[in-house]
Design an enzyme around this catalytic site. Structure first.
Site, PDB file in Angstrom:
ATOM      1  N   GLU A 108     -31.220  29.534  30.989  1.00  0.00           N
ATOM      2  CA  GLU A 108     -30.567  30.853  30.640  1.00  0.00           C
ATOM      3  C   GLU A 108     -29.961  30.637  29.357  1.00  0.00           C
ATOM      4  OE1 GLU A 108     -28.097  32.224  33.919  1.00  0.00           O
ATOM      5  OE2 GLU A 108     -26.561  33.229  32.397  1.00  0.00           O
ATOM      6  N   GLU A 139     -22.066  37.091  26.144  1.00  0.00           N
ATOM      7  CA  GLU A 139     -21.620  37.754  27.160  1.00  0.00           C
ATOM      8  C   GLU A 139     -19.965  38.539  26.406  1.00  0.00           C
ATOM      9  OE1 GLU A 139     -22.207  35.610  31.127  1.00  0.00           O
ATOM     10  OE2 GLU A 139     -20.937  34.473  29.869  1.00  0.00           O
ATOM     11  N   GLN A 164     -18.339  35.542  24.480  1.00  0.00           N
ATOM     12  CA  GLN A 164     -18.685  34.275  24.783  1.00  0.00           C
ATOM     13  C   GLN A 164     -20.221  33.870  24.720  1.00  0.00           C
ATOM     14  OE1 GLN A 164     -16.570  32.544  28.320  1.00  0.00           O
ATOM     15  NE2 GLN A 164     -18.519  33.051  29.545  1.00  0.00           N
ATOM     16  N   ASN A 210     -23.237  30.950  26.084  1.00  0.00           N
ATOM     17  CA  ASN A 210     -23.366  29.542  26.851  1.00  0.00           C
ATOM     18  C   ASN A 210     -24.918  29.594  27.404  1.00  0.00           C
ATOM     19  OD1 ASN A 210     -22.699  27.870  28.898  1.00  0.00           O
ATOM     20  ND2 ASN A 210     -22.330  29.506  30.712  1.00  0.00           N
ATOM     21  N   GLY A 216     -21.113  24.001  32.713  1.00  0.00           N
ATOM     22  CA  GLY A 216     -21.097  25.035  31.931  1.00  0.00           C
ATOM     23  C   GLY A 216     -20.910  24.691  30.384  1.00  0.00           C
ATOM     24  N   ARG A 217     -21.641  25.418  29.379  1.00  0.00           N
ATOM     25  CA  ARG A 217     -21.310  24.938  27.926  1.00  0.00           C
ATOM     26  C   ARG A 217     -20.824  26.496  27.256  1.00  0.00           C
ATOM     27  NH1 ARG A 217     -25.682  21.367  29.621  1.00  0.00           N
ATOM     28  NH2 ARG A 217     -25.421  19.439  28.532  1.00  0.00           N
ATOM     29  N   GLY A 253      -8.714  35.990  31.750  1.00  0.00           N
ATOM     30  CA  GLY A 253      -8.834  35.214  33.119  1.00  0.00           C
ATOM     31  C   GLY A 253      -8.710  36.195  34.250  1.00  0.00           C
ATOM     32  N   ARG A 257     -11.717  19.076  31.046  1.00  0.00           N
ATOM     33  CA  ARG A 257     -12.943  19.580  31.714  1.00  0.00           C
ATOM     34  C   ARG A 257     -14.266  18.475  31.650  1.00  0.00           C
ATOM     35  NH1 ARG A 257     -16.228  24.874  30.079  1.00  0.00           N
ATOM     36  NH2 ARG A 257     -17.645  25.109  32.013  1.00  0.00           N
TER      37      ARG A 257
END
Ligand SMILES: *[C@@H]1O[C@H](CO)[C@@H](O)[C@H](O)[C@H]1NC(C)=O
Ligand SMILES: *[C@@H]1O[C@H](CO)[C@@H](O)[C@H](O)[C@H]1NC(C)=O
Ligand SMILES: *[C@@H]1O[C@H](CO)[C@@H](O)[C@H](O)[C@H]1NC(C)=O
Ligand SMILES: *[C@@H]1O[C@H](CO)[C@@H](O)[C@H](O)[C@H]1NC(C)=O
Ligand SMILES: *[C@@H]1O[C@H](CO)[C@@H](O)[C@H](O)[C@H]1NC(C)=O
Length: 310
Positions: A107, A111, A124, A126, A136-137, A209, A275
């Site tokens: 993928e 976004e 965003q 990714n 996740g990147r 968030g 993370r």
């Protein structure tokens, strides 16, 4: 603000002389390249099928997907986002193959994360490869314009060696499959994918968030407009890049990208040491990017972590 704008106009006009391969690519109409995917009643072609409006209302969200699958290519759409309050509304333009390869899917994403009056507009990016969904990147950036006021171009160049994301042809992110001896390995997207455009309810995470949520009653239906599609690769005839090309961008493009990132990036997994204690293999450490992020978000990027790998 005016100074920022001027600075950016300068960047954009400098930029237009380079990376000519992605500029002025032939466009496809919506009906040539795509089918509705879900929420068909909310997938409405416009301009004799040239463009499409997808919407989310009380009834349904919606989306479309490309008719063909592509291995590598340059993919672009001009997109105009829903106006006014759009917290919780996620609009996407992305390449994916989870239907064909459910457990080992690839993928590459753009976004858009919704918007509240007076706040910045955020986008965003990714990617995943071979089902790497636990790694996740994500990166996030402020857009330097109001994306609901007009159409802007969002592009993805994907070859065997690199992924470059563009906004109005300005490179904003460049992922290299192999940096020196470090390789992303199977996490680099490698299998044929379709292109998708969707609009959906991301109230539980998208805007600050999840603090701000969808308000269909007052602001629905939410409409995202897509036009000027570029789906350019092997199967579509005009091959615009050379598979064996150097994965590096020109010096000029690199400079534009660095300027953009040092000013507009608000999150990068590469510097989020809470993370990933050790940065993922493709990450290249830039002290100016890191300093910018620390200043912007000391909680996430502050002194808590230790700078791993170089
Ligand atoms: C738009 O596309 C649909 C589906 O492919 C087709 O049935 C319709 O005739 C097209 N309309 C125009 C105006 O081209
Ligand atoms: C956005 O808000 C303005 C001012 O409240 C209003 O005039 C306009 O119609 C709204 N636009 C949409 C698309 O709802
Ligand atoms: C992709 O993931 C599957 C399942 O985890 C694994 O069996 C396969 O070897 C991986 N492919 C590559 C190229 O690493
Ligand atoms: C949108 O998502 C939120 C959070 O998941 C949920 O509470 C809400 O009911 C959803 N709204 C609609 C209209 O589906
Ligand atoms: C073009 O397509 C062939 C066969 O589908 C594939 O093997 C090759 O890697 C593709 N070339 C590029 C540049 O993607």
């Amino acid at each position: 603000m005016v100074v920022h704008l001027l600075a950016f106009l300068l960047i954009v006009s400098f930029f237009s002389s380079s990376e000519s391969s992605i500029i002025d690519q032939p466009t496809l109409s919506f009906s040539e390249g795509f089918h509705p995917l879900y929420g068909e009643l909310n997938v409405v072609p416009h301009e004799a099928n040239k463009s499409v409006h997808i919407s989310m209302d009380e009834r349904s969200s919606s989306g479309f997907r490309s008719k063909l699958m592509y291995v590598h290519g340059y993919f672009e759409s001009s997109i105009r986002l829903p106006e006014n309050y759009s917290a919780g509304v996620v609009v996407t333009f992305y390449a994916c193959n989870n239907q064909k390869f459910p457990y080992v899917h690839d993928e590459i994403d753009f976004e858009f994360l919704g918007h509240i009056d007076g706040q910045e507009w955020l986008v965003q990016t990714n990617f995943y490869g071979n089902g790497s969904t636990n790694r996740g990147r994500e990166e996030r950036y402020v857009l330097w314009f109001d994306p609901s006021e007009d159409f802007h171009r969002y592009g993805i160049l994907w070859t065997g060696n690199r992924i470059t994301y563009y906004v109005d042809h300005v490179p904003i992110r460049h992922v290299i499959r192999k940096v020196d001896s470090n390789s992303i390995g199977a996490d680099f997207p490698s299998k044929e994918m379709r292109l998708y455009g969707t609009i959906w309810n991301g109230s539980n995470w998208a805007t600050m968030g999840g603090k701000y949520k969808l308000d269909l009653t007052n602001y629905g239906p939410y409409v995202a407009k897509f036009s000027n599609f570029v789906l350019n690769n092997n199967n579509t005839g005009s091959l615009i890049w050379n598979e064996n090309e150097n994965e590096m961008m020109s010096e000029e493009d690199t400079r534009h990208m660095r300027t953009f990132r040092n000013k507009y990036m608000t999150y990068s997994y590469c510097y989020d040491y809470k993370r990933y204690a050790v940065a993922l293999p493709e990450c290249v450490f830039y002290s100016d990017e890191f300093a910018h992020l620390q200043k912007f978000d000391p909680w996430t990027f502050g002194s808590g972590g230790n700078k791993a790998s170089n």
